[in-house]
Design a protein around this motif. Structure first.
Motif, PDB file in Angstrom:
ATOM      1  N   TYR A  64      34.854  38.265  25.744  1.00 46.85           N
ATOM      2  CA  TYR A  64      36.269  39.032  26.060  1.00 46.85           C
ATOM      3  C   TYR A  64      37.262  38.126  26.428  1.00 46.85           C
ATOM      4  N   TYR A  90      34.894  41.565  32.083  1.00 47.23           N
ATOM      5  CA  TYR A  90      35.235  42.891  30.816  1.00 47.23           C
ATOM      6  C   TYR A  90      35.997  44.070  31.708  1.00 47.23           C
ATOM      7  N   LYS A 122      39.705  42.692  32.352  1.00 45.81           N
ATOM      8  CA  LYS A 122      40.529  41.552  31.225  1.00 45.81           C
ATOM      9  C   LYS A 122      41.529  41.946  31.241  1.00 45.81           C
ATOM     10  N   ASP A 123      42.211  43.291  31.778  1.00 45.15           N
ATOM     11  CA  ASP A 123      43.272  43.991  31.498  1.00 45.15           C
ATOM     12  C   ASP A 123      44.015  44.024  32.568  1.00 45.15           C
ATOM     13  N   ASP A 124      43.374  43.794  33.631  1.00 46.35           N
ATOM     14  CA  ASP A 124      44.211  44.072  35.294  1.00 46.35           C
ATOM     15  C   ASP A 124      44.073  42.372  36.107  1.00 46.35           C
ATOM     16  N   PRO A 125      45.355  42.251  35.381  1.00 45.81           N
ATOM     17  CA  PRO A 125      45.789  40.531  35.792  1.00 45.81           C
ATOM     18  C   PRO A 125      45.765  40.340  37.398  1.00 45.81           C
TER      19      PRO A 125
END
Length: 556
Positions: A87, A56, A59-62
């Motif tokens: 998530y 989490y 999760k939005d940071d490749p």
């Protein structure tokens, strides 16, 4: 003693989980279990960690996801266990690939398996494996407790911990009365970033620091009181590698160290209170017997027969504090104590220190002018431009701002006077510089009393009845007109005087035509009855503006 990843997969909640990559690393040993709650968790890992996460925090940071396994491998972690479904629906392919490439076990946690299902059985197994060391640890803890209760002090505690860890132990201190102990070793001070790291972690963490000019692995344990960092206990890897019990030993020992620090801090606080009460008479000018005051000052190793430059430091929370604090009063009290320590450190040269006192939430600094001159810090005689004095004030303000980012600082400086009366006069002027400097002249940071100009005279007025009447007869009329007519005559008049009564320059600054300026100036004359072309009337308008600034600042 830890357990291997392969063994762990047969225990507790991990029985219902599966290894999806990195099977070649199942021999890796698990000594610690950590849950990933923040993106930069890597910095807190000790090595041989099993990291549990839902991904989490990243999760939005490749990019962070792509680097995670490599980073864990680099710091010596054991395995990564990822909880899916909530998530992330499945473990990212980039993590699977890195696990197989590095031989780093990747475990998929089933949705119904909780972190506690994994952590509790593993911790119980590890504790059972370390039973042989429990008795030795308990004897050690009893020993150091007896040393502390027996008043043996910090050196005895350090010696005991060195015997237990077989490595060098040093103690760093930010309390001047309690100097750090380094056993003839040259220890690099903690950097600002390292201090922040310790404040956030609030526990022992691994670091690399310089010992005797060599970068050396170490375990640093923060010595915190009310969440403020007052020192550190550092175990240096000089003889053997660290084991888990070293962290336990340091965490237990630092509590006893904190008691020793607290004794010194409490004693320093009491002494500071006596100093503040004593200097209050000098600052307020209530000195009856100068010889008696000078003699009493010797109790604190002060020579009040000398001459001092007075600085006053005001501080407050910034408009948007970096951190919210549950107990604001306690937090601010600790800030004040740390501020005093930092100010003492800043205003020091050779073996001499400045006299520091606190009065009404202001920190007052009496800087020994003669000794400062000998050290090349300040001219002994009056400096016409106050350059060296203001440089010193700005240096102090800058250092404080860097150390305490959540606070804002203003330094007021009075003119230099001699004797006890000079301290009183310099203090009054420094306080006035703070009170009037920022709201009136717009100056921030450092303000010298001499820079207040005409406000030095207006600020001395005790009876403001005549001043208020003058204001009402002039500028007060403009304020009322502007409010009633949604006009801007006050702004126009201020800019007019600021631009040396030049219509053209004022029009340019206000982005209006010169004819508009002429009309506004006629309107000002009509409303106030004062013409800017009449020297006496122009002076009344100018004084009215100054009085308005003082009224707006609330320093009447």
């Amino acid at each position: 003693m830890g357990v291997s990843v392969k063994e762990a997969m047969q225990i507790g909640g991990l029985v219902n989980c599966k290894v999806v990559a990195g099977e070649k690393g199942l021999h890796r040993t698990i000594d610690y279990i950590t849950v990933m709650e923040v993106p930069d968790v890597i910095r807190w890992l000790k090595g041989n960690d099993l990291l549990l996460t839902s991904l989490y925090p990243i999760k939005d940071d490749p990019e962070a996801i792509g680097k995670l396994v490599q980073q864990l491998h680099d710091v010596g972690s054991s395995a990564l266990a990822i909880k899916t479904e909530r998530y992330v629906k499945q473990i990212p392919e980039v993590i699977i690939e890195a696990g197989n490439r590095l031989g780093f076990p990747i475990i998929e946690i089933e949705d119904e398996v909780s972190y506690l299902d994994i952590m509790t059985p593993l911790m119980e197994l590890r504790l059972n494996k370390s039973d042989l060391g429990k008795e030795q640890l308990e004897k050690f803890f009893q020993w150091i407790t007896e040393l502390a209760m027996g008043g043996k002090g910090i050196p005895a505690l350090i010696e005991a911990v060195q015997q237990m860890t077989e490595n060098i132990i040093t103690v760093g201190s930010e309390v001047p009365a309690l100097e750090g102990i380094s056993w003839r070793k040259v220890v690099s001070p903690l950097t600002r970033a390292q201090k922040n790291e310790l404040r956030i972690a609030k526990r022992s963490i691994r670091m690399d620091r310089v010992l005797d000019d060599q970068i050396t692995p170490c375990i640093v344990t923060p010595l915190l009181l009310n969440d403020e960092l007052y020192g550190d206990v550092t175990c240096w890897q000089t003889k053997r590698e660290f084991v888990e019990r070293d962290f336990l030993v340091l965490d237990r020992t630092v509590l006893l160290m904190a008691l020793e620090f607290l004794k010194v801090i409490t004693r320093t606080d009491v002494e500071q209170t006596f100093k503040d009460d004593f200097l209050s008479e000098v600052l307020t000018g209530n000195v009856v017997d100068k010889a008696e005051i000078i003699e009493k000052g010797k109790m604190f190793n002060w020579n009040l027969s000398k001459d001092y430059q007075v600085f006053v430091i005001a501080y407050s929370n910034s408009a948007q504090p970096i951190v919210k604090h549950e107990n604001e009063a306690l937090w601010f009290q600790e800030r004040k104590r740390k501020l005093l320590l930092k100010v003492n450190d800043i205003f020091r040269f050779d073996v001499q220190k400045a006299i520091i006192t606190v009065r009404k939430e202001l920190i007052v600094v009496l800087y020994h002018r003669e000794l400062a001159a000998e050290a090349g810090m300040l001219p002994y005689t009056t400096d016409p431009n106050n350059g060296a004095i203001m440089d010193l004030a700005e240096s102090a303000r800058r250092q404080l701002s860097q150390e305490f980012e959540e606070l804002s600082f203003t330094v007021g400086v009075g003119r230099f006077y001699q004797g006890l009366e000079g301290i009183h006069q310099g203090y009054k002027e420094a306080v006035k510089a703070i009170q009037l400097g920022k709201p009136i002249s717009g100056k921030t940071g450092c303000v010298h009393y001499e820079d207040l100009g005409i406000f030095r005279v207006l600020g001395q007025v005790n009876d403001w009845k005549e001043m208020e009447e003058l204001y009402s007869e002039t500028i007060g009329k403009l304020v009322e007109y502007d409010w009633s007519n949604n006009a801007s005559l006050m702004v126009t008049l201020r800019e007019y005087f600021a631009n040396n009564c030049s219509l053209a320059e004022t029009a340019e600054k206000l982005f209006v035509h010169v004819n508009t300026m002429k009309y506004r100036m006629q309107k000002i004359e009509q409303v106030t009855g004062c013409s800017v072309h009449d020297a006496e009337k122009r002076l009344l308008l100018h004084m009215g503006l100054k009085i308005d600034q003082i009224l707006q600042s609330g320093n009447v």
